[in-house]
Design a protein around this motif. Structure first.
Motif, short mmCIF file in Angstrom:
data_model
loop_
_atom_site.label_atom_id
_atom_site.label_comp_id
_atom_site.label_asym_id
_atom_site.label_seq_id
_atom_site.Cartn_x
_atom_site.Cartn_y
_atom_site.Cartn_z
N ARG A 154 1.09 -1.27 -0.43
CA ARG A 154 -0.12 -0.17 -0.05
C ARG A 154 0.94 1.26 0.18
O ARG A 154 0.53 2.16 0.65
N ASP A 155 2.11 1.35 -0.48
CA ASP A 155 2.85 2.41 -0.95
C ASP A 155 2.19 3.52 -1.21
O ASP A 155 2.75 4.76 -1.36
N TYR A 156 1.08 3.39 -2.40
CA TYR A 156 0.64 4.33 -2.61
C TYR A 156 -0.02 5.49 -2.10
O TYR A 156 -0.29 6.89 -1.93
N LEU A 157 -0.63 5.02 -0.67
CA LEU A 157 -1.40 5.69 0.01
C LEU A 157 -0.08 6.27 1.46
O LEU A 157 -0.49 7.21 1.98
N ALA A 158 0.84 5.58 1.41
CA ALA A 158 1.84 5.86 2.39
C ALA A 158 2.58 7.01 1.60
O ALA A 158 2.64 8.61 2.17
N GLN A 159 2.13 7.47 0.20
CA GLN A 159 3.00 8.18 -0.66
C GLN A 159 2.32 9.18 -0.25
O GLN A 159 2.59 10.57 -0.71
N LEU A 160 1.47 9.13 -0.63
CA LEU A 160 -0.31 10.34 -0.73
C LEU A 160 0.05 10.83 0.89
O LEU A 160 -0.03 12.03 0.89
N MET A 161 0.10 10.65 2.08
CA MET A 161 0.43 10.87 3.15
C MET A 161 1.35 11.36 3.64
O MET A 161 1.42 12.50 4.10
#
Length: 170
Positions: free
Chosen positions: A86-93
């Motif tokens: 779930r790296d996309y979510l981490a990047q967004l945060m």
């Protein structure tokens, strides 16, 4: 943030499905991903990337259809590792935190380091899943090495490994 989302929307709108979708589905199942991951391609020169939280997508350049099967597998496994983690979510945060605290240089450094470590973690997942050396056909061997982003065949190490396998190494 907004500009990045608009660019992704435009790329998604210009992208078309690849015939490699079945290969992606098999690798996703093997990776333990239950959500449907859509594979799209773009005519422009793009770097492989992943985006989407609920409906993840993997973008590949159009020439990916002509890549060797083991290269396609390593690239897809790398991108699937981003989805599983779930790296996309981490990047967004991280991007939101940088937008709110734009004046804090330590936050920008931490976000940059997080990006680097995220790529390394996905590289490690791929390196643990894909054989480090193998035979393509006949006397053609390949040997994979760490490139810093993704996994690439290394010419010199490949030659040394082929000589060692063939028993002609001096």
């Amino acid at each position: 943030l907004v500009i990045g989302r608009v660019v992704l929307w435009r790329v998604r709108a210009a992208a078309e499905s690849l015939p490699l979708q079945k290969r992606l589905e098999r690798l996703a199942r093997q990776s333990g991903i239950r959500r449907r991951v859509k594979l799209v391609t773009c005519r422009r020169r793009v770097m492989p990337m992943t985006w989407g939280i609920w409906s993840p997508r993997i973008l590949l350049p159009l020439e990916a259809e002509d890549w060797e099967p083991h290269r396609v597998d390593t690239v897809l496994l790398h991108e699937l590792a981003h989805i599983r983690r779930r790296d996309y979510l981490a990047q967004l945060m991280a991007q939101l935190a940088c937008a709110v605290h734009w004046f804090n240089p330590l936050l920008w450094l931490a976000a940059k380091r997080m990006r680097i470590e995220r790529e390394r973690a996905c590289d490690d997942i791929v390196l643990n899943r894909v054989p480090l050396l193998g035979r393509i056909h006949g006397n053609v061997y390949y040997c994979q090495g760490y490139s810093g982003h993704g996994v690439n065949a290394t010419h010199i190490l490949g030659e040394v490994t082929a000589d060692a396998i063939a028993g002609t190494m001096e």
